[in-house]
Design an enzyme around this catalytic site. Structure first.
Site, mmCIF file in Angstrom:
data_model
loop_
_atom_site.group_PDB
_atom_site.id
_atom_site.type_symbol
_atom_site.label_atom_id
_atom_site.label_comp_id
_atom_site.label_asym_id
_atom_site.label_seq_id
_atom_site.Cartn_x
_atom_site.Cartn_y
_atom_site.Cartn_z
ATOM 1 C CD GLU A 52 -5.906 69.691 16.570
ATOM 2 O OE1 GLU A 52 -5.007 70.101 15.672
ATOM 3 O OE2 GLU A 52 -5.924 68.712 17.341
ATOM 4 C CG PHE A 114 0.356 62.757 27.063
ATOM 5 C CD1 PHE A 114 1.680 62.783 26.476
ATOM 6 C CD2 PHE A 114 -0.546 61.975 26.425
ATOM 7 C CE1 PHE A 114 1.557 62.495 24.878
ATOM 8 C CE2 PHE A 114 -0.838 61.740 24.979
ATOM 9 C CZ PHE A 114 0.460 62.078 24.339
ATOM 10 C CD GLN A 115 -2.297 64.560 23.360
ATOM 11 O OE1 GLN A 115 -3.375 64.626 23.765
ATOM 12 N NE2 GLN A 115 -1.746 64.868 22.192
ATOM 13 C CE LYS A 164 -10.505 60.654 28.930
ATOM 14 N NZ LYS A 164 -9.499 59.581 28.142
ATOM 15 C CG MET A 482 0.669 92.479 0.220
ATOM 16 S SD MET A 482 -0.024 93.689 -0.936
ATOM 17 C CE MET A 482 -1.859 93.486 -0.818
#
Lengths: 584, 188
Positions: A52, A114-115, A164, A482
């Protein structure tokens, strides 16, 4: 006629009505209804990324190279949290982005489902605004509002969290023109009195400088053209921040190079000694100012910015002008012309004499000798061999990024995508994918270090799947360059965890994904290898083995003023005092 | 000419230790912030203060326009003049914020706070608490044979003073609303 449709249909319809052609995303349980709608249409292309974070940076690349907002679609919980870095990056660099996240159904919110994650809570500080939509009838309005907020005023990322059950339920669709956009409507016109004040200052300035930034590019192409008109008409020198490269062309004769920590000597000296500083869409970032109490001590400062909170945040300015760069510059040119197009031309040509003296220091000089490729040389050859192409450049973060800014020339806006404010390693590769999606026929090159590139290397899969011929130009010094440079200068050359051990064979890695890999280590082979990369019709992983201990100069050490630049290795001894060491 | 007027050496501690360009005196300001009454708006305002290291001395919030779904947040904050200006600009760019008014500089204003103060005691102390409450024009909103709950309205300083008077007389608990403030005169 009211139009009833499911929440998922509303999302896709709203995207179409907003002119979206590409969405970057990754499916999951809580966004399946939207993915089902995407499957059943052909107007919007969905790009399946491999992580993502990649989706957010790809959307940033798409947005910055087109001027249109980037769109991201991810699932709840880990999908949303993985997108946080990209949203923060977009917030820091003012990139318009719309992130759509799935959420567990409304009746399960708060149950540790969940999630489930508190997405709007987590993303509140890293978005310009966000919404949790609990009612399908609110969805269309919220979608249109999100595009409005992301693209107006100072652009930025917004997020819509869509449970959802809201995606499944039916609701009324409202077209963009009919949707309530809310009261958010930042002013774009600058105060005419202030603009006149600036015009008057321009007439009397003997040592002026234009300090332009990413705001010019965000304002649109017209703003860049007006900036050129301003500089060419007044003969004022132009410097730019990292974010603003390309607004004024690098081949323009008023160009004095990038300013700031790794900017050119002439740009920083010009800033330090000027008597009029016109800041156009930049924000006096700490990479730019160096030590603030010694920042350009003798100048009148004018600041044009669309965001009132940028004014006087770091540096006190004498003339603040709040407004959109394009509008303000247009009014400024009108006022200045109507007052007789006056400048102190004699003093200004003396000023150019001084600037050219500074330029004669040749602050970017390096020596390419022996059988090891200097990273600067690699970039100079890349510039020579690609500058006539229809070219877009992205970068990762580190030394290679600064060298790219120093050695590549940008003559147009929207051609340079880099993570400036947040400094996100792993930005460049997915960003190059987003750029290539928007410009399929163009040459898109990501300038990378091997360490940064590995952070989002999974996107090789995306590049292959969508046949995106992105060129990954890796300056491989087997170091976190760096970090290593700072350890050398500040931490007694104790190189704590700053080397890349157990690196993959990049050629084999490319081949494992079905891409082309090229490795080059001999300066004599470099040109042929670069040409081979350009001419290959497909993604290329270009592993350029470079000098391992090259430092990026010039450099304003932390805690120092613009006129205390280090120009090369010889001048580094004791350059940074303990007071400066705590700065980043 | 030094247009900056920044204290010498101000930036040496950290790149982000940016001292005031105006002056270093800490001022107290009362801000009235008109916001859309939507979910999370208070979290946005509070998150802004904590995320950017600003102070909140007092904060009150309630819906003040039911039809327009508008809430008014009154926040008392402290900082140098530059920080106060930043706070106002940062609040102003939050999307649900309609208006930010600095009541401290925009003209005379009225500030009031309400407190409920429980005092327990018998005998002389109880009588003394009652007598003092009359001087402060506090009302008794609950009483038992051993206790009072006083309701007092006034400036925060007045409430502080009343609380101090009650302390030796059997102060048990204090509940304060925080400051509500409004401009004097007919301007809205």
């Amino acid at each position: 006629m009211t139009r009833q449709m499911s929440g998922a249909q509303i999302v896709v319809k709203a995207l179409k009505d907003q002119g979206v052609d590409t969405v970057f995303g990754y499916p999951g349980g809580a966004v399946l209804p939207i993915y089902d709608e995407i499957f059943q249409q052909n107007d919007i292309r969905h790009v399946l990324v491999r992580h993502e974070q990649g989706a957010t940076h790809a959307a940033e690349g798409y947005a910055r190279s087109t001027g249109k907002p980037g769109v991201v679609l991810v699932t709840s919980g880990p999908g949303a949290t993985n997108a946080v870095t990209g949203m923060t990056d977009a917030l820091m660099d003012s990139i318009p982005m719309i992130v759509l996240t799935g959420q567990v159904p409304t009746f399960m919110i708060g149950n540790d489902a969940f999630q489930e994650a508190d997405t709007v809570g987590i993303t509140r500080p890293c978005t310009k605004h966000n919404w949790l939509v609990r009612d399908t009838n609110e969805l269309a309005k919220t979608m249109h509002q999100a595009f409005h907020v992301a693209t107006s005023g100072r652009p930025g990322p917004v997020l819509i969290d869509i449970p959802k059950d809201v995606q499944f339920a039916n609701g009324t669709y409202v077209a963009p023109a009919k949707a309530d956009k809310g009261h958010y409507n930042p002013r774009v016109k600058g105060d005419m009195d202030r603009i006149t004040e600036l015009a008057a200052l321009m007439e009397t300035a003997k040592k002026p400088v234009i300090y332009s930034g990413g705001g010019v590019i965000n304002s649109g192409k017209a703003a860049s053209m007006l900036l050129r008109e301003l500089a060419d008409a007044t003969k004022f020198p132009v410097t730019s921040t990292l974010m603003g490269l390309g607004a004024y062309p690098a081949n323009g004769d008023k160009w004095i190079g990038m300013l700031g920590m790794h900017g050119t000597y002439e740009a920083n000296m010009t800033m330090h000694d000027c008597d009029l500083m016109i800041c156009v869409g930049a924000r006096f970032d700490d990479r730019i100012t160096g030590r603030v109490d010694a920042f350009s001590p003798n100048s009148k400062k004018v600041h044009i910015d669309i965001d009132p909170s940028s004014i006087n945040k770091v540096i006190h300015v004498d003339v603040p002008i709040i407004g959109d760069i394009g509008h303000v510059l247009e009014d400024l040119m009108k006022v200045w012309k109507s007052r007789g197009r006056k400048t102190e031309s004699e003093a200004i040509s003396k000023w150019w004499g001084k600037i050219n003296e500074w330029r004669a220091k040749d602050c970017l000089a390096y020596t390419q000798e022996g059988k090891i490729i200097k990273p600067q040389y690699a970039l100079q050859r890349l510039e020579a061999l690609t500058k006539d192409h229809d070219r877009y450049i992205t970068t990762e973060v580190g030394q290679h990024q600064m060298w790219a800014a120093q050695f590549l020339g940008f003559n147009d806006p929207n051609r340079w995508m880099t993570s400036g404010g947040l400094g996100t390693m792993g930005y460049g590769f997915p960003a190059s994918i987003g750029v290539q999606m928007a410009h399929p026929e163009s040459l898109v090159i990501n300038i990378a270090g091997e360490a940064s590139w590995l952070m989002n290397m999974q996107e090789m899969g995306t590049a292959i799947q969508y046949r995106l011929p992105v060129k990954q130009f890796i300056l491989n010094n087997e170091r976190l360059g760096m970090v290593r440079q700072w350890q050398e200068l500040l931490h007694g050359e104790r190189y704590s965890s700053s080397w890349s051990e157990a690196l993959p064979d990049f050629v084999k890695l490319a081949e494992a994904f079905g891409a082309k890999g090229i490795q080059v280590s001999d300066p004599d082979d470099l040109d042929d290898a670069i040409l081979e990369m350009i001419n290959h019709d497909g993604p290329v992983l270009f592993d350029c083995l470079v000098e391992k201990h090259e430092n990026c100069f010039p450099m304003i050490p932390s805690g120092k003023a613009h006129n205390e630049m280090l120009l090369g290795n010889a001048s580094t001894e004791g350059a940074i005092e303990s007071g400066g060491a705590v700065m980043v | 000419m030094n247009a900056l007027r920044i204290k010498k050496g101000a930036s040496r501690k950290s790149a982000y230790d940016l001292k005031s360009t105006y002056g270093d005196e800490i001022e107290t300001h009362t801000l009235a912030v008109l916001v859309d009454n939507e979910a999370g708006v208070l979290a946005r305002v509070i998150g802004l203060f904590s995320g950017r290291g600003y102070n909140i001395e007092s904060l009150t919030v309630a819906e003040t326009d039911h039809a327009g779904h508008l809430s008014r947040i009154t926040v008392v904050t402290t900082g140098t003049p530059q920080v106060i200006e930043q706070i106002k600009a940062q609040l102003g760019r939050l999307v649900p914020v309609h208006d930010v008014h600095d009541l401290t500089v925009e003209g005379p204003s009225v500030e009031r706070e309400l407190a409920l103060i429980k005092v327990a005691g018998v005998g002389e102390k109880r009588v003394e608490a009652m007598r003092t409450s009359e001087v402060f024009r506090a009302n008794v909103v609950d009483s038992t044979l051993e206790s009072f709950v006083f309701e007092i309205t006034g400036s925060p300083e007045k409430i502080d003073a009343f609380v101090e008077m009650m302390r030796p007389l059997g102060l048990v608990e204090v509940a304060r609303t925080g400051v509500a403030a409004i401009m004097r005169g007919n301007a809205g």
